[in-house]
Motif scaffolding. Sequence first.
Motif, short mmCIF file in Angstrom:
data_model
loop_
_atom_site.label_atom_id
_atom_site.label_comp_id
_atom_site.label_asym_id
_atom_site.label_seq_id
_atom_site.Cartn_x
_atom_site.Cartn_y
_atom_site.Cartn_z
N ALA A 78 7.68 8.59 2.19
CA ALA A 78 7.10 7.74 3.22
C ALA A 78 7.61 8.14 4.61
O ALA A 78 6.86 8.17 5.58
CB ALA A 78 7.42 6.27 2.94
N SER A 120 1.88 4.32 -3.14
CA SER A 120 1.59 5.74 -2.91
C SER A 120 2.81 6.62 -2.79
O SER A 120 2.78 7.78 -3.19
CB SER A 120 0.75 5.89 -1.62
OG SER A 120 -0.42 5.13 -1.67
N GLN A 160 2.61 12.60 -2.93
CA GLN A 160 2.84 11.23 -2.44
C GLN A 160 2.40 11.09 -0.98
O GLN A 160 1.78 10.09 -0.60
CB GLN A 160 4.31 10.86 -2.56
CG GLN A 160 4.82 10.76 -3.98
CD GLN A 160 6.32 10.45 -4.03
OE1 GLN A 160 6.78 9.52 -3.39
NE2 GLN A 160 7.06 11.25 -4.78
N ASP A 182 0.82 -1.21 0.00
CA ASP A 182 0.00 0.00 0.00
C ASP A 182 0.86 1.26 0.00
O ASP A 182 0.55 2.24 -0.69
CB ASP A 182 -0.93 0.01 1.23
CG ASP A 182 -1.98 -1.09 1.15
OD1 ASP A 182 -2.27 -1.54 0.03
OD2 ASP A 182 -2.49 -1.50 2.21
N MET A 183 1.94 1.26 0.77
CA MET A 183 2.82 2.42 0.82
C MET A 183 3.62 2.57 -0.47
O MET A 183 3.82 3.68 -0.96
CB MET A 183 3.77 2.31 2.02
CG MET A 183 3.13 2.63 3.36
SD MET A 183 2.49 4.33 3.45
CE MET A 183 4.03 5.26 3.37
N SER A 227 -0.82 8.71 0.60
CA SER A 227 -0.58 7.64 1.58
C SER A 227 -1.35 7.84 2.88
O SER A 227 -1.28 7.01 3.78
CB SER A 227 0.92 7.54 1.88
OG SER A 227 1.39 8.72 2.50
#
Length: 473
Positions: free
Chosen positions: A42, A36, A200, A32-33, A204
């Motif tokens: 992140a 995104s 991004q 999932d990360m 997320s």
Amino acid sequence: MSSEQKKLGLLALTALVISSSIGSGIFGISTDMAESASPGAAIIAWIVVGLGVLMLCLSLINLINKRPDLSGILSYAEAGFGPFGGFISGWGYWLSAWLGNVAFATMMMSALAYFFPVFGNGNNLISIIVASVILWLMFFLVNRGVESAAALNTIITICKLVPLFAFIVIAIFSFKADVFTANFWGTLSGNFETKEVFSQIQNSMMVLMWVFVGIEGAAMMADRAESKSVAGKSTILGLVGLLFVYILISILPYGLMEREAIAELGQPAMGYLLASLVGPWGAAFVNIGLIISIFGCWLSWTMLPAETTLLMAKGNLLPKKFGELNEAKSPTFSLFFMTVLTQLFIFTLLFTDKAYNFAYSLCTAAIFVSWIFVTLYQAKYSFENREKKGEMLQFVIGVLGTIFYLWAIWASGIEYFLLCLTVYILGIFLYVKGRKEAGVEKVFSSKEYITIAFIVVGAAISIYMLATGQIAM
């Protein structure tokens, strides 16, 4: 149960916080990360979310200590914004909790499919039947007594953390710095570009916020704790533990394989990652951990919504029926009402391949309502007592927390927030009944009628968006 109920201690409540949050999301967060955000984005996203959740936790601890007379996060909304504010907060929390159970049912069946292919993708008829059996098992378990269920939950929490820490250790030793830094910012130029990186981070948000749903578990169970201070300590210990596990598990994979490859992994992503490092047994190990994890989280989230409707009934925000307790001090009707609705929603898994994403998106959007009321009351209470030492700092914490969660609603997809409003229409009818039972003649003020109008309009917009395909199921 006797009048001298066994109270929940620091270990049991901390386990409840961790188990309530660590469910299915952590096992699939790598993919999932990666879909995104790049490694750099992140990391920034985790810092932003970590600070936002910290504001919520600090607000909860402050209010638990300053207002020990209040019970559960919905009581803060009622104290600050009246009975209808308490209802809106409590109903959002209740909605979030049982929608989360639907997401767990979907992912658990997918995990079982690794060992028993008959379950397919986790949304066929046999999956629905087995998920339904587990759902009603949870009902009977919690109905026998919340404290005994919490004790079992402590054991489950310890068991499900084993595969998570095993993955962390193996991933650290397998980590490759050159792979991690190869496309650090995920931009065309390869450099930090504010607009692209911020995009991004925004993309997320739903993923990151989903894994924190449940962080308020100790506050919701504060009345069953050994003391209010124990509930506060459990919240902070739970947050520290969750951040440690979440950040490592979501960031380390960027150093194991390229981002594009991670994004293409199946679910649970952690199983495929571990299998690539140690062989096929890694996937089996993780899937077993996932099944145990979901069972524990499902158990926690069967306790929490029932506790919510119980508190709402005690406060005359719902009909008295929701507050009736059995001999084990469990709210049987509240549990049954929630279980029936969950059962109905589980049947929808037959008609969509995206039930998990849809359910957890609604779950996360609904919990934002309760969280915002906590930070709003934190700001209001601190401002009203601003002459006392330290209260202005607490006011700033409340304001920052409110700003963060308003932004989070927009960033993670406001369409899911609007869709949650449709269930509020049912809740409003129950709220009116509860207030009438309490002898309240004028249920709503003029301002509250404006709020109801907003709810109805928002619900209508969401139904239109759902019908026209603007909200994906």
